[in-house]
Scaffold this motif. Sequence first.
Motif, PDB file in Angstrom:
ATOM      1  N   UNK A  31       0.825  -1.205   0.000  1.00  0.00           N
ATOM      2  CA  UNK A  31       0.000   0.000   0.000  1.00  0.00           C
ATOM      3  C   UNK A  31       0.863   1.260   0.000  1.00  0.00           C
ATOM      4  N   UNK A  32       2.016   1.226   0.669  1.00  0.00           N
ATOM      5  CA  UNK A  32       2.932   2.371   0.623  1.00  0.00           C
ATOM      6  C   UNK A  32       3.416   2.603  -0.805  1.00  0.00           C
TER       7      UNK A  32
ATOM      8  N   UNK B 119       3.264   5.457  -5.969  1.00  0.00           N
ATOM      9  CA  UNK B 119       3.133   5.360  -7.424  1.00  0.00           C
ATOM     10  C   UNK B 119       2.000   6.235  -7.950  1.00  0.00           C
ATOM     11  N   UNK B 120       0.967   6.469  -7.131  1.00  0.00           N
ATOM     12  CA  UNK B 120      -0.145   7.296  -7.596  1.00  0.00           C
ATOM     13  C   UNK B 120       0.248   8.756  -7.771  1.00  0.00           C
ATOM     14  N   UNK B 121       1.412   9.167  -7.257  1.00  0.00           N
ATOM     15  CA  UNK B 121       1.875  10.547  -7.376  1.00  0.00           C
ATOM     16  C   UNK B 121       2.797  10.748  -8.577  1.00  0.00           C
ATOM     17  N   UNK B 122       3.116   9.679  -9.283  1.00  0.00           N
ATOM     18  CA  UNK B 122       3.990   9.751 -10.445  1.00  0.00           C
ATOM     19  C   UNK B 122       3.149   9.813 -11.719  1.00  0.00           C
ATOM     20  N   UNK B 123       3.773  10.113 -12.850  1.00  0.00           N
ATOM     21  CA  UNK B 123       2.994  10.182 -14.100  1.00  0.00           C
ATOM     22  C   UNK B 123       2.265   8.880 -14.386  1.00  0.00           C
TER      23      UNK B 123
ATOM     24  N   UNK C 152       1.267   9.292   1.369  1.00  0.00           N
ATOM     25  CA  UNK C 152       2.259   8.229   1.547  1.00  0.00           C
ATOM     26  C   UNK C 152       2.610   8.063   3.020  1.00  0.00           C
ATOM     27  N   UNK C 153       2.745   9.175   3.724  1.00  0.00           N
ATOM     28  CA  UNK C 153       3.103   9.107   5.140  1.00  0.00           C
ATOM     29  C   UNK C 153       2.012   8.441   5.972  1.00  0.00           C
TER      30      UNK C 153
END
Length: 468
Positions: free
Chosen positions: A77-78, A83-87, A155-156
């Motif tokens: 999940x981390x 990964x959801x913050x990358x292109x 993420x945190x």
Amino acid sequence: MTKFVPRPNLTLANRVFEVVAALLLITPLELSAREVTARSIALPSHPLTLQDCIAIALGESPKLEATHFDLLAAGEEIRAAQASLWPDLTGSATGEAFSGDRTSKFGIVNAGSSGAGVSTNKRVSLAGVGIFGLKLEYPVFKDGSIFGFNDAPAVEVKRAERDALAWTAHLTREDVIYRLTQVFVDTVSAENRVEPTDHRVALLERSVEIQREEQQKGLLLPIDVEVVTKQLNSARALSKTLHEQAKAGYLGLARLLALSSSVQIRLNSTLPDPPAPPDAAQLFRTMLTRHPSLQVQLANVKKAKEDYRLENFRLYPSVTLHGSAVDVTDFSSDGHLFIAGATVDIPIFDFGAQLDTVRARRDSYSAEQARLGAVGNDLASDLVRIYREIYALSERILSLQVEAGKLDRDLRVAQSQQQQGIATPLTAIEAELALIGKQEELEVDRARRLLLYAELQKAMGGTWKWIP
């Protein structure tokens, strides 16, 4: 519930479908059964000690296995949150066949100098096209993330959840150790008390016979025989209870060790010695700095803080870069379209919903901070209680040892006097019964003290260890 009723006109396809469905349902159950029955554990040849049982249980505990998979899931999940913050790049391919006229307003309405009108001169009888596309989205600033390179709250939050699970695994391990220690000590203590209790039953049976003979001679009253008979019945009931307790203990151990109930387990009849009483001040310092429960609560505080930051960042505009490419072909000619741009989403008005959410997360953060102190107070209270019970029980054990020593001396004197003809056999029997009763109390209290030390280790979360 709708009940399925077979009909005589079912087709062959329906019958085949039923058979396949049944096989799909039955096969996993058979596989699961084979997996469960295939597990076997090689037990050592010597009688199992407490350390042996703990080592086996830690390797076979379903709770620890579940915790292990929870930690793996938390790690995934981390990575998913990061990964959801990358292109994000997606592709598509579509094939279409169509016929007919244009349906767009600009395709069918004439806008030339001749005036308005409908144009129907573009008709396709049958055609096919292929549409291929690529779409790229990159959240530049969203929910506190800046190009995905900083420590974004989303993420945190997942990292805090993973940390809480990791510290909870320590508590789970100590819980498994405590539960097994409790069953082991109770089982061995019950087994050790079986033989003295059976001997006590034999002595009471002999005492009843002697007192009945003396009653017939007029030397005793019927009430004397009645009292001893009640003691005999109580001793028989206790003996039966101890036998059943030992059997239940073996069944419980087999379950905790992931063994079949038919497996014969041999236990070492000697209970481990209690440890030296640890230094209370050192325990308090260790507990208030390293206890897993405090670390779990610190992780909860961090999670609440990051939830608060996440909702607060949602009050700000977000920026997303996007681009797309489309290629349309009829397999003889192609058309291309390329688009690139940036989108800024600005929250303007939502009747205060997001502000209220931010305030709620802020209050939850304050609550978790306050709860950290409450956890420390609960741990300190448990530690003080266990210390008090250990020292009170140790004092009682010392007193019982003195009394058992005196009763042992009285028994030796009574047996010597009986051999010399000075005392009756009944006197020696009563002296031996008193000694057995005191020794039984001593055995029970010693087992309870071991369990209190095991509870102390559990209360310390493994930061102080008596049992490895």
